[in-house]
Design an enzyme around this catalytic site. Structure first.
Site, PDB file in Angstrom:
ATOM      1  N   SER A  41       2.101  -2.043  -6.949  1.00 25.48           N
ATOM      2  CA  SER A  41       1.549  -0.777  -6.475  1.00 25.48           C
ATOM      3  C   SER A  41       2.231   0.431  -7.114  1.00 25.48           C
ATOM      4  CB  SER A  41       1.673  -0.683  -4.946  1.00 25.48           C
ATOM      5  OG  SER A  41       3.022  -0.644  -4.545  1.00 25.48           O
ATOM      6  N   LYS A  75       2.665   4.651   3.417  1.00 22.76           N
ATOM      7  CA  LYS A  75       3.211   5.332   2.244  1.00 22.76           C
ATOM      8  C   LYS A  75       2.985   6.837   2.317  1.00 22.76           C
ATOM      9  CE  LYS A  75       2.780   1.346  -0.846  1.00 22.76           C
ATOM     10  NZ  LYS A  75       2.065   0.764  -2.000  1.00 22.76           N
TER      11      LYS A  75
END
Length: 807
Positions: free
Chosen positions: A656, A699
């Protein structure tokens, strides 16, 4: 190329409008009628329960907390209620082979009746047998036999005495029998008198004694024969009286159970054994105390227990087929056990101490077992498979199944199996068994797959409201207001991180409802509102975020270097997720890149020091391939680059951060500063397309919290994310409010060019017809830098070759 537009606040989370609900509280809603959001699983369960055939047992797989066991139990109980009750099973004493008790199936409820009938029979026999042997007719016949015996004995003994005395001998009774003694003057001869006899007289006495001893032995043999005959007559008399007394009640029971040949056969064998052991019932002093003592002694010796039954499986109270949930599926709890009793310092057992297992109790219905717990118990899984393959279950001791004992043990007759076994467990365990256990595929042919989510639509939202109403009644919670229900629905989407779905992990939902009820009570409310649900969410997060706070504190104090303002070349804020036991949180991580002339391509420092996982390493290789594909079509790359997660001291896994790593490399090559007020997440493929990643909400919230921690929001800060992740946004209310106020921004991107343009403020650049990028674009600057590196590298090689030639 246009820069991507920031998302609006309305795009950041789904909102359930509580005005759509027509109820004033969940107290007005009916209970949930069945399982929601699990159509695939329910169809599989219907098929598995309906199909007939060997091996069509069911494995229910799905995530923990999805309510598999509860849903399966409700589903099975509903189906079992319409099925006929299962038969009773009993164990009977085997009069022919006592070590092998007989198993008999009876219509449900008949086991208790037979048990009570046999108990009544024994009670009756305790009364009638002693009475029969105290009857005048019996006593008269018995006395007649005894009198005749005595008469014959006296006659024989009188004749023997006359014969002996005729020769001046006398018979003296000793403990060991009769002894012939010579007589003198009507008295036994003394030692002095015997010593005075001549040798001839002694020899004569010896021969005479030997002759008389023959007569004595003959007479004694005849007496024993007479006594034996009398005993046989007594035995015949006792048998006749006992049979007459016992046969009538036994025949009554046989007529009552004439449709059960196994029971009839057992009663016939029982009749013969009772007649043979009638002394047990009449061997006392005639008082009640004597009878009780005789019965206790007989019971302790197991003589009376053989005439009872072991009601092994009792379905007398059942109203449908059995549904058994075995929470501790060890060997004994599955296939049964044989218990022992301590008697006189020794352990003994018999057929009445055989105990059923879950397979016996579920026979004729359904058995539900947790697969993981089953595999954790030694020999339990093998015992279950063996029983299902053989179509029968055998009670045996655990040590016996392993061949660890060789002493004589009970071997109860096996019981045929007719049931469905339902295993529940996680998906990984199902696929592991399917791949490595050949028997598993033959025995568990039906897969009931429970999902972790269901579509978010009006029907599922209404079902969630009914679920809340059902749980509130079951757990005695306060009813929920429409706003409270709406907040639970929105949180359900957060649990699956998807705007279009709701969670089916009802254990987590149930925990939220219980905690929200507590906070409603703490606030003195009669209904649970959205404020109480939100309080429950926040309090749960607070209870488990100590590590998150410590990490944020380290960032705020400068112990972990993170910048949320300014610009810097080759440096970017990546986003990581830290999973904990009951929660997860996100935090920014500084990623840096350095590029310089050389060979070797992109070096992943994390991989070199063995901190990078295989997926992360794959991501770095993909971005290296992107660089080559875009910038090395004409000339090879004379490039050496390094990438690292700064201040990372644990393993790095996942791809990611590959978009952020690529942007850092491009920034270093182009010498273009990157905005530090933007964080980035997303993976990238070899063509530069940005791909979706996981943990998007954590996040974003992690970077938002970090920006607030390091000062007031500037109005420029935000996060770059993949376009494909927009549908997964279910952000906290404070983040949504900041975006609505223009203090924080979220930028969805589809390509690396869109991302680099946002980060640098420069155009990424589009090649012309000849493939040349504008010189002031980022791509143009990268190509110029690579061209310069290549030319210098070629010049160095040429000088090296020239120097080597001169040498």
């Amino acid at each position: 190329m246009d820069k991507p537009h920031a998302l609006t606040a309305e795009q950041l989370r789904p909102v359930c409008d509580h005005s759509q609900f027509t109820f004033s509280s969940t107290a007005n809603l009916p209970d949930l009628p069945g399982i929601i959001g699990q159509e695939r699983a329910t169809r599989a369960l219907n098929f598995g329960m309906g199909v007939q055939g060997v091996g069509y047992n069911i494995f229910v797989l799905g995530p923990t907390g999805a309510g598999k066991a509860t849903a399966v139990r409700q589903f099975l109980e509903q189906d079992a209620a319409a099925a006929p009750p299962a038969n009773d099973w009993i164990y009977l004493y085997n009069f022919h082979e006592p070590g092998k008790p007989n198993a008999v199936s009876l219509p449900h409820g008949l086991g208790r009746t037979l048990r009570d009938d046999l108990q009544g029979l024994l009670k009756e026999l305790r009364r009638t047998i002693p009475a029969a042997f105290e009857n005048e007719d019996y006593i008269r016949e018995r006395d007649k036999i005894i009198s005749e015996l005595k008469e014959v004995q006296e006659q024989k003994f009188s004749e023997l005495t006359t014969t002996v005395e005729k020769y001046s001998f006398s018979l003296i009774r000793l403990p060991g029998g009769f002894v012939l003694v010579p007589m003198v003057g009507g008295k036994p001869i003394t030692e002095e008198q015997f010593e005075q006899l001549t040798e001839e007289q002694r020899e004569k006495l010896k021969k005479l004694r030997e002759k008389l001893q023959v007569d004595v032995d003959r007479t004694m043999a005849a007496l024993r024969e007479v006594e034996r005959a009398a005993q046989e007559q007594m035995a015949v008399l006792d048998e006749r009286v006992a049979r007459f007394t016992i046969e009538h009640p036994i025949n009554e029971l046989k007529s009552r159970y004439h449709e059960l040949p196994e029971v009839e056969e057992h009663l016939e064998a029982m009749l013969e054994d009772l007649v043979s052991n009638v002394e047990v019932f009449k061997n006392h002093d005639g008082t009640e105390e004597g009878m009780a003592a005789a019965m206790q002694m007989a019971s302790s010796q197991g003589l009376l227990r053989r005439y009872s039954i072991n009601l092994f499986v009792d379905n007398g109270d059942a109203e449908g087929a059995p549904v058994v949930l075995e929470s501790n599926p060890n060997f004994a709890n599955l296939v049964g056990r044989i218990e022992h009793q301590a008697v006189m310092g020794a352990l003994i057992t018999d057929f009445t101490l055989i105990r059923p297992g879950a397979l016996h109790r579920a026979n004729g219905g359904y058995l539900v077992v947790d697969a993981l717990a089953l595999l954790q118990r030694p020999q339990a899984y093998d015992a279950l498979k063996r029983s299902l393959k053989d179509g029968e279950v055998r009670v045996e001791e655990y040590a016996q199944s392993l061949g660890l004992i060789s002493t004589a043990v009970l071997e109860p007759e096996s019981i045929p199996l007719d049931l469905k076994v339902v295993l529940t467990g996680p998906s990984w365990l199902y696929y592991l068994l399917q791949a490595y256990d050949e028997d598993f595929n033959e025995l568990f042919k039906v897969q009931a797959d429970f999902g972790d989510r269901m579509p978010r639509n009006d029907e599922s939202i209404q079902a969630c409201a009914q679920f809340i109403a059902t749980l509130c009644r079951r757990e005695n919670l306060r009813p929920f207001s429409p706003s409270g229900v709406a907040r639970v629905v929105d949180h359900s989407s957060r649990l699956v991180s998807d705007q279009q779905y709701l969670s089916t992990r009802f254990r987590d939902i149930a925990d939220l409802l219980i905690e929200a009820d507590y906070w409603a009570g703490d606030a003195g409310r009669e209904l649970v509102t959205d404020e109480d649900v939100q309080r429950a969410i926040e309090e749960k997060r607070y209870r488990g975020n100590r590590y998150e706070e410590r990490l944020g504190e380290a960032i705020g104090r400068g112990e972990i270097l993170v910048s949320v303002t300014g610009e810097r070349v080759g440096q970017i804020n990546g986003l990581s997720v830290f999973p904990l036991a009951n929660a997860a949180f996100g935090k920014p991580t500084r990623i840096t890149a350095r590029t310089y002339m050389g060979k070797g391509g992109v070096i992943d420092i994390e991989r070199e020091v063995k901190l990078g996982g295989p997926i992360h390493s794959k991501g770095v290789m993909i971005l290296a391939a992107f660089l080559g594909g875009r910038y090395a079509q004409e000339k090879p790359l004379s490039l050496r680059a390094t990438l690292v997660f700064e201040q990372s001291y644990a393993g790095v896994e996942g791809d990611s951060a590959s978009l952020a790593e690529l942007c850092a490399l491009i920034s270093s090559l182009a010498d273009a500063p990157l905005r530090q007020d933007l964080a980035m997440t997303g993976s990238v493929n070899q063509h530069g397309d940005v791909q979706a990643i996981g943990g998007i909400n954590e996040k974003i919230e992690g970077f938002f919290d970090t920006c607030k921690l390091m000062g007031d929001l500037t109005g420029e800060q935000g996060v770059i994310l993949p376009v494909a992740n927009v549908q997964h946004l279910v952000l906290r209310e404070d983040v949504v409010e900041a975006v609505a106020a223009g203090d924080f921004h979220l930028y969805p991107v589809e390509t690396v060019d869109e991302a680099i343009a946002l980060l640098t403020g420069l155009p990424a650049g589009v090649p012309d017809a000849e493939g040349v990028y504008p010189p002031e674009s980022v791509n143009g600057k990268v190509l110029a830098a690579l061209e310069t590196m290549h030319e210098r590298w070629q010049a160095l090689r040429a000088n090296d070759e020239k120097d080597g030639h001169n040498d």
